[in-house]
Design an enzyme around this catalytic site. Structure first.
Site, PDB file in Angstrom:
ATOM      1  CE1 TYR A   9       4.308   9.563  10.089  1.00 34.15           C
ATOM      2  CE2 TYR A   9       6.980  10.478  10.920  1.00 34.15           C
ATOM      3  CZ  TYR A   9       6.073   9.487   9.809  1.00 34.15           C
ATOM      4  OH  TYR A   9       7.054   8.211   8.829  1.00 34.15           O
ATOM      5  CB  SER A  59       8.724   7.129  11.042  1.00 33.48           C
ATOM      6  OG  SER A  59       9.789   7.825  11.445  1.00 33.48           O
ATOM      7  CB  THR A  98      -0.882  -0.493   1.184  1.00 38.59           C
ATOM      8  OG1 THR A  98      -0.490   0.015   2.450  1.00 38.59           O
ATOM      9  CG2 THR A  98      -1.866  -1.472   1.584  1.00 38.59           C
ATOM     10  N   GLY A  99       0.223   2.271  -0.523  1.00 34.18           N
ATOM     11  CA  GLY A  99       1.012   3.258  -0.255  1.00 34.18           C
ATOM     12  C   GLY A  99       2.493   3.861  -1.236  1.00 34.18           C
ATOM     13  N   GLY A 100       2.289   2.763  -2.701  1.00 37.67           N
ATOM     14  CA  GLY A 100       3.683   2.464  -3.027  1.00 37.67           C
ATOM     15  C   GLY A 100       4.036   2.794  -4.748  1.00 37.67           C
TER      16      GLY A 100
END
Length: 244
Positions: free
Chosen positions: A150, A137, A12-14
């Site tokens: 975040y 992250s 996803t989000g690729g």
């Protein structure tokens, strides 16, 4: 023989950066990749760059109807999947005292809620012995001013990986977190001015940001049988930033 020969992967989000580099590598290693992105033009360009063994499915990983459409496509075209890389995410700086409801909503809507339902909705199609990886992250490991929202939206993944592997142990499905640091992507170029980029680079022992291809090789390790004895772990690929 490729490390993912005959495997089916969802990323996803690729459409850009690390996940796009990973999609290219997964295909080179023998996988068929289902790639998602919110913008149809960017998705079309990513599919064109990969060139083969890839299916683009436009959608937002935070939208449950879009996720249903993604997995309906996987089921119709391949029947099942072996690797899920939940990589869609968003981030913007906001120091304590200036955090708005919109900052919180945007980060947790996609990074936390979207990741959870990306994984949950994949389970009926995910083959036993499969691999789930989520993009974390190093903001969740460091004390970087301005990035608390975040960081919090990414930190949940470490807890989820440990709980979910326990819930999925009878199916031998592994769940890990891939945690990159400062990587030279189009998104970072958009977010940071030159002074901020230099400041981030100064935190990296080698003095230079990572490349998307370096993160892609770490993702391949977690996706493939090379990491068959790695489960519930956070693989930090940040050049040592949070180690010193």
């Amino acid at each position: 023989m490729g490390k993912l020969d005959g495997k089916v992967a969802v990323i996803t989000g690729g459409t850009t950066g690390m996940a796009l580099a990973g999609a290219k590598l997964f295909v080179d290693e023998g996988a068929h990749v289902f790639l998602t992105g919110r913008r149809q033009d960017a998705l079309d360009e990513a599919v064109k760059q990969i060139g083969r063994n890839v299916t683009g499915v436009q959608g937002d990983a935070g939208d449950l109807d879009d996720l249903d459409r993604l997995y309906d496509t996987v089921k119709r075209e391949k029947g099942s999947l072996d690797v899920l890389w939940a990589s869609a995410g968003v981030g913007a700086p906001a120091p304590l005292g200036e955090i708005t409801e919109a900052h919180f909503h945007d980060a947790f809507w996609l990074n936390a809620r979207g990741t959870l339902f990306t994984v949950q909705k994949a389970l009926p199609l995910l083959n036993d012995g499969g691999s789930i990886l989520m993009t974390g992250s190093n903001a969740s490991l460091g004390a970087f001013p301005g990035w608390s929202v975040y960081a919090g939206s990414k930190a949940v993944q470490q807890a989820w990986a440990r709980v979910w592997l326990n819930e999925l142990k009878e199916r031998r499905i592994r769940v890990n977190v891939l945690t990159p640091g400062q990587v030279a992507t189009a998104k970072q170029a958009e977010l940071f001015d030159e002074a901020t980029k230099r400041q981030f680079e100064s935190l990296i022992p080698r003095g230079a940001k990572g490349r998307p291809e370096e993160i892609a090789t770490a993702a391949l390790f977690l996706a493939s049988d090379d990491s068959s004895y790695v489960n519930g772990m956070e693989l930090v690929a940040d050049g040592g930033t949070t180690a010193i």
